[in-house]
Design an enzyme around this catalytic site. Structure first.
Site, PDB file in Angstrom:
ATOM      1  N   CYS A   1       0.865  -1.178   0.000  1.00  0.00           N
ATOM      2  CA  CYS A   1       0.000   0.000   0.000  1.00  0.00           C
ATOM      3  C   CYS A   1       0.905   1.233   0.000  1.00  0.00           C
ATOM      4  O   CYS A   1       2.083   1.143   0.320  1.00  0.00           O
ATOM      5  CB  CYS A   1      -0.870   0.036   1.249  1.00  0.00           C
ATOM      6  SG  CYS A   1      -1.794  -1.485   1.503  1.00  0.00           S
TER       7      CYS A   1
ATOM      8  N   HIS B   1      28.423 -38.907  -5.947  1.00  0.00           N
ATOM      9  CA  HIS B   1      28.444 -39.571  -7.252  1.00  0.00           C
ATOM     10  C   HIS B   1      29.372 -38.843  -8.224  1.00  0.00           C
ATOM     11  O   HIS B   1      29.240 -39.004  -9.435  1.00  0.00           O
ATOM     12  CB  HIS B   1      27.013 -39.667  -7.804  1.00  0.00           C
ATOM     13  CG  HIS B   1      26.121 -40.462  -6.915  1.00  0.00           C
ATOM     14  ND1 HIS B   1      26.217 -41.833  -6.802  1.00  0.00           N
ATOM     15  CD2 HIS B   1      25.162 -40.085  -6.036  1.00  0.00           C
ATOM     16  CE1 HIS B   1      25.340 -42.260  -5.916  1.00  0.00           C
ATOM     17  NE2 HIS B   1      24.685 -41.215  -5.426  1.00  0.00           N
TER      18      HIS B   1
ATOM     19  N   GLU C   1      20.437 -21.659  -7.549  1.00  0.00           N
ATOM     20  CA  GLU C   1      20.252 -20.204  -7.628  1.00  0.00           C
ATOM     21  C   GLU C   1      21.391 -19.483  -6.893  1.00  0.00           C
ATOM     22  O   GLU C   1      21.909 -18.466  -7.370  1.00  0.00           O
ATOM     23  CB  GLU C   1      18.874 -19.839  -7.044  1.00  0.00           C
ATOM     24  CG  GLU C   1      18.633 -18.372  -6.755  1.00  0.00           C
ATOM     25  CD  GLU C   1      18.704 -17.449  -7.971  1.00  0.00           C
ATOM     26  OE1 GLU C   1      18.871 -17.948  -9.088  1.00  0.00           O
ATOM     27  OE2 GLU C   1      18.625 -16.224  -7.773  1.00  0.00           O
TER      28      GLU C   1
ATOM     29  N   ARG D   1       1.310   1.167  -6.167  1.00  0.00           N
ATOM     30  CA  ARG D   1       1.467   0.257  -5.029  1.00  0.00           C
ATOM     31  C   ARG D   1       0.162  -0.420  -4.643  1.00  0.00           C
ATOM     32  O   ARG D   1       0.152  -1.330  -3.811  1.00  0.00           O
ATOM     33  CB  ARG D   1       2.002   1.025  -3.808  1.00  0.00           C
ATOM     34  CG  ARG D   1       3.412   1.547  -3.998  1.00  0.00           C
ATOM     35  CD  ARG D   1       3.823   2.390  -2.822  1.00  0.00           C
ATOM     36  NE  ARG D   1       4.068   1.588  -1.635  1.00  0.00           N
ATOM     37  CZ  ARG D   1       5.245   1.125  -1.260  1.00  0.00           C
ATOM     38  NH1 ARG D   1       6.305   1.381  -1.992  1.00  0.00           N
ATOM     39  NH2 ARG D   1       5.371   0.419  -0.169  1.00  0.00           N
TER      40      ARG D   1
ATOM     41  N   LYS E   1      19.882  -7.131 -18.483  1.00  0.00           N
ATOM     42  CA  LYS E   1      18.738  -7.372 -17.609  1.00  0.00           C
ATOM     43  C   LYS E   1      17.658  -8.197 -18.297  1.00  0.00           C
ATOM     44  O   LYS E   1      17.061  -9.071 -17.718  1.00  0.00           O
ATOM     45  CB  LYS E   1      18.173  -6.025 -17.133  1.00  0.00           C
ATOM     46  CG  LYS E   1      17.024  -6.140 -16.149  1.00  0.00           C
ATOM     47  CD  LYS E   1      17.476  -6.741 -14.838  1.00  0.00           C
ATOM     48  CE  LYS E   1      16.346  -7.034 -13.887  1.00  0.00           C
ATOM     49  NZ  LYS E   1      16.708  -8.046 -12.885  1.00  0.00           N
TER      50      LYS E   1
ATOM     51  N   LYS F   1      23.871 -16.809  -8.575  1.00  0.00           N
ATOM     52  CA  LYS F   1      24.050 -15.434  -8.060  1.00  0.00           C
ATOM     53  C   LYS F   1      25.532 -15.146  -7.840  1.00  0.00           C
ATOM     54  O   LYS F   1      26.023 -14.091  -8.210  1.00  0.00           O
ATOM     55  CB  LYS F   1      23.326 -15.231  -6.726  1.00  0.00           C
ATOM     56  CG  LYS F   1      21.854 -14.997  -6.709  1.00  0.00           C
ATOM     57  CD  LYS F   1      21.362 -13.693  -7.242  1.00  0.00           C
ATOM     58  CE  LYS F   1      21.066 -13.788  -8.702  1.00  0.00           C
ATOM     59  NZ  LYS F   1      19.755 -14.272  -9.080  1.00  0.00           N
TER      60      LYS F   1
ATOM     61  N   ASN G   1       0.898  -0.027   5.932  1.00  0.00           N
ATOM     62  CA  ASN G   1       1.284  -0.919   4.841  1.00  0.00           C
ATOM     63  C   ASN G   1       1.897  -2.147   5.480  1.00  0.00           C
ATOM     64  O   ASN G   1       2.788  -2.011   6.312  1.00  0.00           O
ATOM     65  CB  ASN G   1       2.311  -0.215   3.943  1.00  0.00           C
ATOM     66  CG  ASN G   1       2.889  -1.137   2.896  1.00  0.00           C
ATOM     67  OD1 ASN G   1       2.221  -2.066   2.446  1.00  0.00           O
ATOM     68  ND2 ASN G   1       4.129  -0.891   2.512  1.00  0.00           N
ATOM     69  N   GLY G   2       1.431  -3.336   5.122  1.00  0.00           N
ATOM     70  CA  GLY G   2       2.017  -4.555   5.687  1.00  0.00           C
ATOM     71  C   GLY G   2       0.970  -5.419   6.348  1.00  0.00           C
ATOM     72  O   GLY G   2      -0.228  -5.314   6.048  1.00  0.00           O
TER      73      GLY G   2
ATOM     74  N   TRP H   1      -3.965  -1.785  -1.144  1.00  0.00           N
ATOM     75  CA  TRP H   1      -4.037  -3.079  -1.825  1.00  0.00           C
ATOM     76  C   TRP H   1      -4.538  -4.049  -0.766  1.00  0.00           C
ATOM     77  O   TRP H   1      -3.831  -4.370   0.172  1.00  0.00           O
ATOM     78  CB  TRP H   1      -2.655  -3.490  -2.344  1.00  0.00           C
ATOM     79  CG  TRP H   1      -2.704  -4.821  -3.004  1.00  0.00           C
ATOM     80  CD1 TRP H   1      -2.512  -6.041  -2.427  1.00  0.00           C
ATOM     81  CD2 TRP H   1      -2.996  -5.076  -4.374  1.00  0.00           C
ATOM     82  NE1 TRP H   1      -2.673  -7.033  -3.349  1.00  0.00           N
ATOM     83  CE2 TRP H   1      -2.970  -6.467  -4.553  1.00  0.00           C
ATOM     84  CE3 TRP H   1      -3.300  -4.265  -5.463  1.00  0.00           C
ATOM     85  CZ2 TRP H   1      -3.217  -7.070  -5.780  1.00  0.00           C
ATOM     86  CZ3 TRP H   1      -3.537  -4.863  -6.680  1.00  0.00           C
ATOM     87  CH2 TRP H   1      -3.491  -6.248  -6.836  1.00  0.00           C
TER      88      TRP H   1
ATOM     89  N   GLU I   1      27.459 -14.870 -11.226  1.00  0.00           N
ATOM     90  CA  GLU I   1      27.199 -13.740 -12.127  1.00  0.00           C
ATOM     91  C   GLU I   1      27.696 -12.414 -11.585  1.00  0.00           C
ATOM     92  O   GLU I   1      28.044 -11.540 -12.366  1.00  0.00           O
ATOM     93  CB  GLU I   1      25.726 -13.669 -12.555  1.00  0.00           C
ATOM     94  CG  GLU I   1      24.749 -13.337 -11.479  1.00  0.00           C
ATOM     95  CD  GLU I   1      23.308 -13.297 -11.994  1.00  0.00           C
ATOM     96  OE1 GLU I   1      23.074 -12.898 -13.128  1.00  0.00           O
ATOM     97  OE2 GLU I   1      22.409 -13.658 -11.203  1.00  0.00           O
TER      98      GLU I   1
HETATM   99  C1  F6R Z   1      19.918 -14.042 -12.865  1.00  0.00           C
HETATM  100  C2  F6R Z   1      18.977 -13.470 -13.790  1.00  0.00           C
HETATM  101  C3  F6R Z   1      18.650 -14.205 -15.027  1.00  0.00           C
HETATM  102  C4  F6R Z   1      17.161 -14.095 -15.341  1.00  0.00           C
HETATM  103  C5  F6R Z   1      16.846 -14.725 -16.707  1.00  0.00           C
HETATM  104  C6  F6R Z   1      15.379 -14.702 -17.018  1.00  0.00           C
HETATM  105  O1  F6R Z   1      20.092 -13.239 -11.747  1.00  0.00           O
HETATM  106  O2  F6R Z   1      18.467 -12.399 -13.568  1.00  0.00           O
HETATM  107  O3  F6R Z   1      19.041 -15.535 -14.941  1.00  0.00           O
HETATM  108  O4  F6R Z   1      16.451 -14.731 -14.335  1.00  0.00           O
HETATM  109  O5  F6R Z   1      17.547 -14.037 -17.706  1.00  0.00           O
HETATM  110  O6  F6R Z   1      14.894 -13.401 -17.086  1.00  0.00           O
HETATM  111  P1  F6R Z   1      13.363 -13.121 -16.972  1.00  0.00           P
HETATM  112  O7  F6R Z   1      12.928 -13.505 -15.607  1.00  0.00           O
HETATM  113  O8  F6R Z   1      13.216 -11.650 -17.221  1.00  0.00           O
HETATM  114  O9  F6R Z   1      12.666 -13.942 -17.996  1.00  0.00           O
END
Ligand code: F6R
Length: 605
Positions: free
Chosen positions: A2, A501, A478, A27, A600, A482, A98-99, A74, A485
């Site tokens: 919210c 294995h 994951e 929001r 991105k 992280k 909010n929350g 919301w 990258e």
């Molecule tokens: C890792 C990362 C990427 C995205 C991937 C899919 O931190 O951001 O592995 O997760 O490129 O992107 P979306 O979610 O936008 O389809």
């Protein structure tokens, strides 16, 4: 999520409140309201629907005041009706929030027992009553607020207006953000910098557990213990306030810290805490589908893999998860009763989009779990299942990931309920556990000193292994992604039981092993895998709940997370996983928000 705004000054406050609320509509916008002091008395105007509806009410019944609070909602507790719209009022007090106040039912029962009468179904109203009661008992406003905060469980941001206090506004934050805006003879409270952007670019970001009293001349800030606190004033640019880093060094850090809010907002879209059940999914008959096919890339793929455990175990719904770049060219054999679910932050990733289109052409029903609600996938899929992480700027996905997990775990509860696989009591238990996640995430974020120490060690390594079982296996992958990258350290995520294995050959004194070990049905098995690696000299870092035992006879470096229901463990354990990567990258001095070779949104194959 919210939106909150508060203004105390000398000019007309209500037009300012409305101006800000319009900016905050992103929001939440199912109802809105303002409260102001008019001739020393609290007056409220509230309306279901968008801010336009509130403006119409104000044309009919204007409010003239120099102090007020506003809210765009919301709905989490209670339908989006006028009585449930904020601000909520009790006696001398009006509150915007909010929350989630997790323990509101218990607090409400206590207040009703002493004769207090409630007019809404919201959790917020208890705060107004508690604050009014504390003031009645003779406490001065900041002491009264502190006494109320001490009794609240949950993640929240609050704004408070009090009759008899002509210039004073109070605010508090725990889990959800709140900022103080500094004007000339005028002061503001806002749920983010954008809220106060039209009036000032001078902002103080409150820290976790802080509360504040503002009046025309300034702010008095206090930490969670009630000690005076000094939060710096930073300059932000109004137009870019939404994408400013605020007090954070990087967008990634900011986005990691936004997760109590983004997870809560996403959960609220899928779950009904007042009814303690999943909201019905109307666009797809989850009782009738025979299979779910999740398609995604990168981090979103791991969110899908975590969800698979929930769809299969909880809902008895077969679920396949595949990397979109493989799926789209594999010519998979699909059955007509399959629901294809694309998971994506951007909603534009080329391979995921192509897979979604391919599924549609096969005649499958399609859904898209996406964060950008106007994206190609959102438009292409038959059904949009939005996540509410807000704009994610850091290239390494963090808050979008936990929002995806939150949405999918909620949908799995809905599927289990629709398929008659869980009794109402079990559904209520899972909903409660999910709604506790924002608070647990906030608690995990509040104490990260262990992680900073571990990161110093990780920064020296050339290889790191992440281990996990069950839902922690995809989270281990994951974690490795992280770290790779943003710190450029080679890392791999393995299923803990698979290590012997082959990959155990990599273990030596220089290879840190990070084990994700919630107290779940396979905890003991993970612990014995750790004994195997420790016996080979590998330094073991165990990310585990406070209450979990350490593996017998094995030296491990423990990183504690709060005790939590195993169902929400991926949401809670995601935080140390992300912070470890973040602090390691900072230690190494890499470009955290824009790591080399990455983009991105990957709109090419
Ligand atoms: C890792 C990362 C990427 C995205 C991937 C899919 O931190 O951001 O592995 O997760 O490129 O992107 P979306 O979610 O936008 O389809």
């Amino acid at each position: 999520m919210c939106g909150i705004i508060g203004v105390t000054g000398t000019g007309p406050a209500v037009p300012r409140l409305i101006d800000s609320l319009k900016r905050l509509e992103y929001r939440g916008y199912d109802s809105a309201g303002v409260a102001a002091l008019v001739d020393g008395k609290i007056e409220r105007r509230r309306a279901p629907g968008k801010i336009r509806a509130l403006e119409e009410v104000l044309v009919e019944q204007p409010l003239s005041s120099t102090i007020g609070i506003g809210h765009t909602r919301w709905a989490t507790h209670g339908a989006p009706t006028r009585p449930n719209a904020h601000p909520h009022k009790a006696g001398r007090v009006a509150v915007v929030h909010n929350g989630i106040i997790e323990n509101f039912a218990e607090l409400k029962a206590e207040l009703e027992a002493v004769g207090r009468v409630f007019e809404s179904q919201t959790d917020t109203e208890v705060v107004a009553h508690m604050m009014d009661a504390a003031l009645e008992s003779g406490l001065e406003p900041t002491k009264a607020l502190k006494s109320v905060l001490d009794r609240l469980t949950g993640a929240y941001a609050l704004g408070v207006l009090i009759e008899g206090e002509d210039e004073l506004l109070l605010g508090a934050r725990r889990g959800s953000p709140l900022v103080v805006g500094w004007g000339e003879g005028e002061m503001y409270l806002g749920s983010d910098a954008l809220a106060v952007g039209p009036f000032t670019q001078k902002i103080s970001y409150l820290e976790e557990g802080d509360f504040v009293a503002i009046d025309r001349s300034g702010a008095r800030m206090f930490d969670a213990d009630g000690q005076a606190a000094d939060r710096p004033i930073v300059q932000v640019s109004a137009s870019a306030a939404m994408v400013e880093k605020g007090n954070y060094r990087h967008f990634m850090e900011k986005e990691i810290h936004e997760q109590p809010d983004s997870v809560q907002h996403t959960l609220a879209a899928y779950l009904d805490l007042a009814g303690m059940k999943a909201k019905p999914v109307e666009s797809v008959d989850l009782a009738k589908i025979g299979r779910i096919q999740i398609i995604a890339c990168g981090t979103a793929f791991y969110a899908g893999q975590i969800a698979r455990y929930a769809f299969e175990r909880l809902a008895g719904l077969p679920c396949d998860v595949e990397i979109a770049s493989e799926f789209r060219y594999r010519e998979p054999a699909v059955s007509k009763d399959t629901l294809a679910v694309a998971v994506s932050q951007s909603g534009e990733t080329a391979d995921t989009l192509a897979s979604l289109t391919w599924c549609k052409r096969q005649g499958l029903k399609t859904a898209a779990v996406v964060n950008v609600h106007t994206s190609s996938m959102a438009r292409e899929a038959d059904v949009l299942w939005p996540t509410y992480a807000g704009p994610e700027i850091g290239v390494a996905s963090t808050k979008a990931f936990t929002a995806q997990v939150a949405a999918l775990l909620s949908l799995a509860v809905a599927a289990a309920s629709a398929r008659g696989r869980i009794a109402p009591e079990e559904e209520a238990r899972l909903v409660k556990a999910l709604f506790e996640a924002p608070r647990l995430i906030a608690e995990t974020l509040a104490d990260d000193s262990d992680l900073r120490d571990v990161a110093q060690e990780l920064a020296k390594a050339s290889d790191v292994i992440f281990l996990g079982r069950g839902q922690m296996f995809p989270l281990a992958m994951e974690g490795a992604l992280k770290l790779k990258e943003i710190s450029y350290i080679h890392a791999e995520g393995y299923a803990a039981g698979e290590l012997k294995h082959g990959p155990i050959a990599l273990v030596d004194e220089q290879t840190p092993i990070i084990a994700l070990a919630p107290l779940d049905a396979v905890f003991e098995k993970t612990a014995s895998n750790l004994q195997e690696v420790a016996a080979r000299g590998g330094p073991v870092i165990m990310v585990t709940p406070i209450g979990a035992p350490s593996p017998h006879g094995t030296a491990v470096w423990r990183v504690s997370v709060p005790d939590c229901d195993p169902y929400v463990a991926p949401l809670v354990h995601a935080i140390p996983v992300q912070l470890l990567a973040y602090y390691t990258a900072v230690q190494k001095g890499t470009d955290v928000d824009q790591p080399r070779n990455l983009a991105k949104s990957v709109t090419v194959e």
